[in-house]
Scaffold this motif. Structure first.
Motif, short mmCIF file in Angstrom:
data_model
loop_
_atom_site.label_atom_id
_atom_site.label_comp_id
_atom_site.label_asym_id
_atom_site.label_seq_id
_atom_site.Cartn_x
_atom_site.Cartn_y
_atom_site.Cartn_z
N ALA A 236 -11.35 14.57 -7.42
CA ALA A 236 -9.94 14.52 -7.03
C ALA A 236 -9.55 13.13 -6.57
N ARG A 237 -10.42 12.49 -5.82
CA ARG A 237 -10.11 11.14 -5.34
C ARG A 237 -9.92 10.18 -6.51
N GLN A 238 -10.76 10.30 -7.53
CA GLN A 238 -10.63 9.43 -8.70
C GLN A 238 -9.33 9.69 -9.45
N VAL A 239 -8.98 10.97 -9.60
CA VAL A 239 -7.75 11.33 -10.31
C VAL A 239 -6.54 10.83 -9.52
N VAL A 240 -6.52 11.08 -8.21
CA VAL A 240 -5.41 10.63 -7.38
C VAL A 240 -5.31 9.11 -7.40
N ALA A 241 -6.43 8.42 -7.34
CA ALA A 241 -6.42 6.95 -7.36
C ALA A 241 -5.74 6.45 -8.63
N GLU A 242 -6.08 7.03 -9.76
CA GLU A 242 -5.49 6.59 -11.03
C GLU A 242 -4.01 6.93 -11.10
N LEU A 243 -3.65 8.17 -10.75
CA LEU A 243 -2.24 8.57 -10.86
C LEU A 243 -1.37 7.81 -9.86
N ALA A 244 -1.87 7.59 -8.66
CA ALA A 244 -1.11 6.83 -7.67
C ALA A 244 -0.97 5.37 -8.10
N ALA A 245 -2.03 4.78 -8.62
CA ALA A 245 -1.95 3.40 -9.12
C ALA A 245 -0.93 3.30 -10.25
N ASN A 246 -0.92 4.28 -11.14
CA ASN A 246 0.07 4.28 -12.22
C ASN A 246 1.48 4.40 -11.67
N ALA A 247 1.67 5.24 -10.64
CA ALA A 247 3.00 5.39 -10.04
C ALA A 247 3.49 4.07 -9.47
N VAL A 248 2.57 3.31 -8.88
CA VAL A 248 2.93 2.03 -8.27
C VAL A 248 3.12 0.94 -9.33
N LEU A 249 2.25 0.89 -10.32
CA LEU A 249 2.30 -0.18 -11.32
C LEU A 249 3.34 0.06 -12.42
N HIS A 250 3.43 1.31 -12.88
CA HIS A 250 4.27 1.61 -14.04
C HIS A 250 5.49 2.47 -13.71
N GLY A 251 5.48 3.15 -12.57
CA GLY A 251 6.56 4.07 -12.24
C GLY A 251 7.42 3.64 -11.08
N ARG A 252 7.24 2.42 -10.64
CA ARG A 252 7.95 1.94 -9.45
C ARG A 252 9.37 1.51 -9.77
N VAL A 253 10.28 1.92 -8.91
CA VAL A 253 11.65 1.44 -8.89
C VAL A 253 11.87 0.91 -7.48
N PRO A 254 12.33 -0.33 -7.31
CA PRO A 254 12.49 -0.88 -5.97
C PRO A 254 13.29 0.06 -5.05
N GLY A 255 12.76 0.26 -3.85
CA GLY A 255 13.42 1.10 -2.88
C GLY A 255 13.14 2.58 -3.01
N ARG A 256 12.33 2.98 -3.99
CA ARG A 256 12.02 4.41 -4.19
C ARG A 256 10.53 4.62 -4.02
N ASP A 257 10.17 5.74 -3.42
CA ASP A 257 8.78 6.09 -3.13
C ASP A 257 8.20 6.95 -4.24
N PHE A 258 6.93 7.31 -4.08
CA PHE A 258 6.33 8.32 -4.95
C PHE A 258 5.81 9.46 -4.08
N ARG A 259 5.60 10.61 -4.68
CA ARG A 259 5.16 11.80 -3.96
C ARG A 259 3.83 12.28 -4.51
N LEU A 260 2.92 12.58 -3.58
CA LEU A 260 1.63 13.20 -3.91
C LEU A 260 1.68 14.64 -3.45
N ALA A 261 1.29 15.56 -4.31
CA ALA A 261 1.20 16.97 -3.94
C ALA A 261 -0.15 17.51 -4.40
N LEU A 262 -0.78 18.30 -3.54
CA LEU A 262 -2.04 18.96 -3.85
C LEU A 262 -1.82 20.46 -3.67
N ARG A 263 -2.36 21.24 -4.59
CA ARG A 263 -2.29 22.70 -4.46
C ARG A 263 -3.64 23.26 -4.86
#
Length: 137
Positions: A43-70
């Motif tokens: 899970a840590r590896q998957v989250v690391a990759e998805l979060a890095a992608n959110a920051v590098l490729h999915g970032r819009v200035p002034g907007r955050d990203f959300r992590l959810a685990l179920r």
């Protein structure tokens, strides 16, 4: 008490779309899964990759990203990362891609996950999700 007797467990947090926000996503995942008594390696590896992608490729200035685990009663963990760029869909480049600048990290997500995908989210966003079996520690 067994995991099946507990029902689904959920965790969600909004994080800054920065490298420190991406690192925090990984740390929070490890801590939350430890609290649930679940191994966190995959899970840590998957989250690391998805979060890095959110920051590098999915970032819009002034907007955050959300992590959810179920965590469902059967022990299947669903990881979701929602970012602000619904127009930037991740892809998996195959072995023939050489040293392509993107796509290789999603090979890790695909390897650790039973299944993964992308769904549109409100306000032009997207959610990239992955499901990990209990045996992925």
């Amino acid at each position: 008490m067994t995991q099946a007797a507990v029902g689904a467990r959920q965790f969600s947090v909004q994080l800054s779309a920065t490298r420190s926000g991406a690192r925090l996503a990984g740390l929070l995942t490890v801590r939350q899964l430890r609290d649930w008594g679940v191994p966190s390696g995959c899970a840590r590896q998957v989250v690391a990759e998805l979060a890095a992608n959110a920051v590098l490729h999915g970032r819009v200035p002034g907007r955050d990203f959300r992590l959810a685990l179920r965590l469902d009663p059967a022990g299947v963990l669903r990881v979701e990362v929602t970012d602000a760029r619904g127009d930037r869909i991740p892809r998996v480049d195959g072995p023939g891609a050489g040293w392509a600048e993107s796509g290789r990290g999603m090979l890790l997500v695909a390897a650790y996950s039973e299944r993964w995908g992308v769904v549109p989210a409100p306000a032009g966003c997207k959610t990239v999700w992955a499901e990990l079996e209990p045996t992925c520690g």
